[in-house]
Design a protein around this motif. Structure first.
Motif, short mmCIF file in Angstrom:
data_model
loop_
_atom_site.label_atom_id
_atom_site.label_comp_id
_atom_site.label_asym_id
_atom_site.label_seq_id
_atom_site.Cartn_x
_atom_site.Cartn_y
_atom_site.Cartn_z
N TYR A 47 8.94 14.27 -12.49
CA TYR A 47 8.75 15.70 -12.76
C TYR A 47 7.45 16.23 -12.17
N GLY A 48 6.77 15.42 -11.39
CA GLY A 48 5.51 15.82 -10.78
C GLY A 48 5.68 16.28 -9.34
N ASP A 49 4.58 16.23 -8.60
CA ASP A 49 4.61 16.64 -7.20
C ASP A 49 4.22 15.46 -6.31
N GLU A 50 4.00 15.75 -5.04
CA GLU A 50 3.70 14.68 -4.07
C GLU A 50 2.46 13.88 -4.47
N SER A 51 1.48 14.54 -5.08
CA SER A 51 0.26 13.80 -5.47
C SER A 51 0.56 12.76 -6.54
N ASP A 52 1.54 13.02 -7.40
CA ASP A 52 1.93 12.05 -8.42
C ASP A 52 2.60 10.83 -7.77
N PHE A 53 3.40 11.08 -6.73
CA PHE A 53 4.03 9.98 -6.01
C PHE A 53 3.00 9.17 -5.24
N GLU A 54 2.01 9.84 -4.68
CA GLU A 54 0.94 9.16 -3.96
C GLU A 54 0.16 8.26 -4.93
N TYR A 55 -0.13 8.78 -6.13
CA TYR A 55 -0.85 7.99 -7.14
C TYR A 55 -0.05 6.74 -7.52
N VAL A 56 1.25 6.91 -7.76
CA VAL A 56 2.11 5.79 -8.11
C VAL A 56 2.15 4.78 -6.96
N TYR A 57 2.22 5.27 -5.73
CA TYR A 57 2.22 4.37 -4.58
C TYR A 57 0.94 3.52 -4.57
N LYS A 58 -0.19 4.16 -4.71
CA LYS A 58 -1.47 3.44 -4.66
C LYS A 58 -1.59 2.43 -5.79
N LEU A 59 -1.17 2.83 -6.98
CA LEU A 59 -1.22 1.93 -8.13
C LEU A 59 -0.27 0.74 -7.92
N ALA A 60 0.93 1.01 -7.43
CA ALA A 60 1.91 -0.05 -7.16
C ALA A 60 1.41 -0.96 -6.04
N ASN A 61 0.81 -0.38 -5.01
CA ASN A 61 0.32 -1.17 -3.88
C ASN A 61 -0.76 -2.16 -4.35
N LYS A 62 -1.69 -1.69 -5.13
CA LYS A 62 -2.78 -2.55 -5.64
C LYS A 62 -2.21 -3.65 -6.54
N THR A 63 -1.31 -3.26 -7.43
CA THR A 63 -0.74 -4.22 -8.38
C THR A 63 0.15 -5.23 -7.66
N CYS A 64 0.94 -4.79 -6.69
CA CYS A 64 1.77 -5.73 -5.92
C CYS A 64 0.89 -6.73 -5.16
N ALA A 65 -0.24 -6.26 -4.64
CA ALA A 65 -1.15 -7.16 -3.92
C ALA A 65 -1.66 -8.26 -4.87
N ILE A 66 -1.99 -7.88 -6.10
CA ILE A 66 -2.48 -8.85 -7.09
C ILE A 66 -1.37 -9.85 -7.43
N ILE A 67 -0.17 -9.33 -7.70
CA ILE A 67 0.95 -10.21 -8.06
C ILE A 67 1.31 -11.12 -6.88
N ALA A 68 1.38 -10.56 -5.68
CA ALA A 68 1.75 -11.35 -4.48
C ALA A 68 0.73 -12.47 -4.25
N GLU A 69 -0.53 -12.17 -4.42
CA GLU A 69 -1.57 -13.19 -4.24
C GLU A 69 -1.38 -14.34 -5.24
N GLY A 70 -1.05 -13.98 -6.48
CA GLY A 70 -0.80 -15.00 -7.48
C GLY A 70 0.44 -15.83 -7.20
N LEU A 71 1.46 -15.22 -6.63
CA LEU A 71 2.71 -15.93 -6.32
C LEU A 71 2.56 -16.86 -5.13
N LYS A 72 1.64 -16.55 -4.24
CA LYS A 72 1.46 -17.38 -3.04
C LYS A 72 0.72 -18.67 -3.35
N HIS A 73 0.09 -18.75 -4.52
CA HIS A 73 -0.67 -19.96 -4.87
C HIS A 73 0.04 -20.81 -5.88
#
Length: 151
Positions: free
Chosen positions: A125-151
């Motif tokens: 129900y938001g605008d493009e800035s809300d999607f950008e925020y979710v992207y950035k949050l997901a990107n950071k969190t995926c990087a953390i999870i991916a790093e943990g899965l690789k080890h």
């Protein structure tokens, strides 16, 4: 092969972004990533055009994904099931058949210790800035999870 499922409510905003981002961070030879929704509102539909646009802006193409509903057999198929918020977490866990199913389910943002609120905001129900925020949050969190899965 390690199998990862990202889950939100309708599978058109948050989980398709997390799905595409996580896929980009892991080897397809060793990891399979998918996404689903706890509700059937958008089954068969492509992700929200705003999710597609923000992903494209960051070099990812999620336009070929199709929304589907989470099903009990996903507990058998996936090793890790990441819920985007507490409501979806509860909906997934309510379908669990035994404790082993529940052990697979995690709140997505739990991996990101820099974030206080562990509920990924729904940008629908938001605008493009809300999607950008979710992207950035997901990107950071995926990087953390991916790093943990690789080890």
């Amino acid at each position: 092969m390690t199998r990862i499922l990202m889950v939100c409510l309708g599978n058109i905003c948050r989980s398709p972004l997390a799905h595409g981002i996580m896929e980009s961070k892991l080897s397809e030879n060793h990891f399979y990533v998918d996404s689903a929704g706890t509700a059937a509102y958008h089954v068969g539909n492509a992700p929200d055009k705003r999710s597609i646009a923000v992903a494209k802006k960051h070099g990812l193409d999620i336009s070929t994904q199709n929304a589907r509903q989470f099903k009990v057999s996903d507990f058998d198929t996936f090793d890790y099931i990441y819920a985007m918020d507490q409501s979806n977490y509860k909906n997934i866990v309510s379908l669990a058949r035994h404790p082993n199913d529940i052990e697979k389910v995690k709140l997505f943002l739990e991996a990101n210790t820099a974030i206080q609120n562990k509920n990924m905001p729904d940008p629908y129900y938001g605008d493009e800035s809300d999607f950008e925020y979710v992207y950035k949050l997901a990107n950071k969190t995926c990087a953390i999870i991916a790093e943990g899965l690789k080890h």
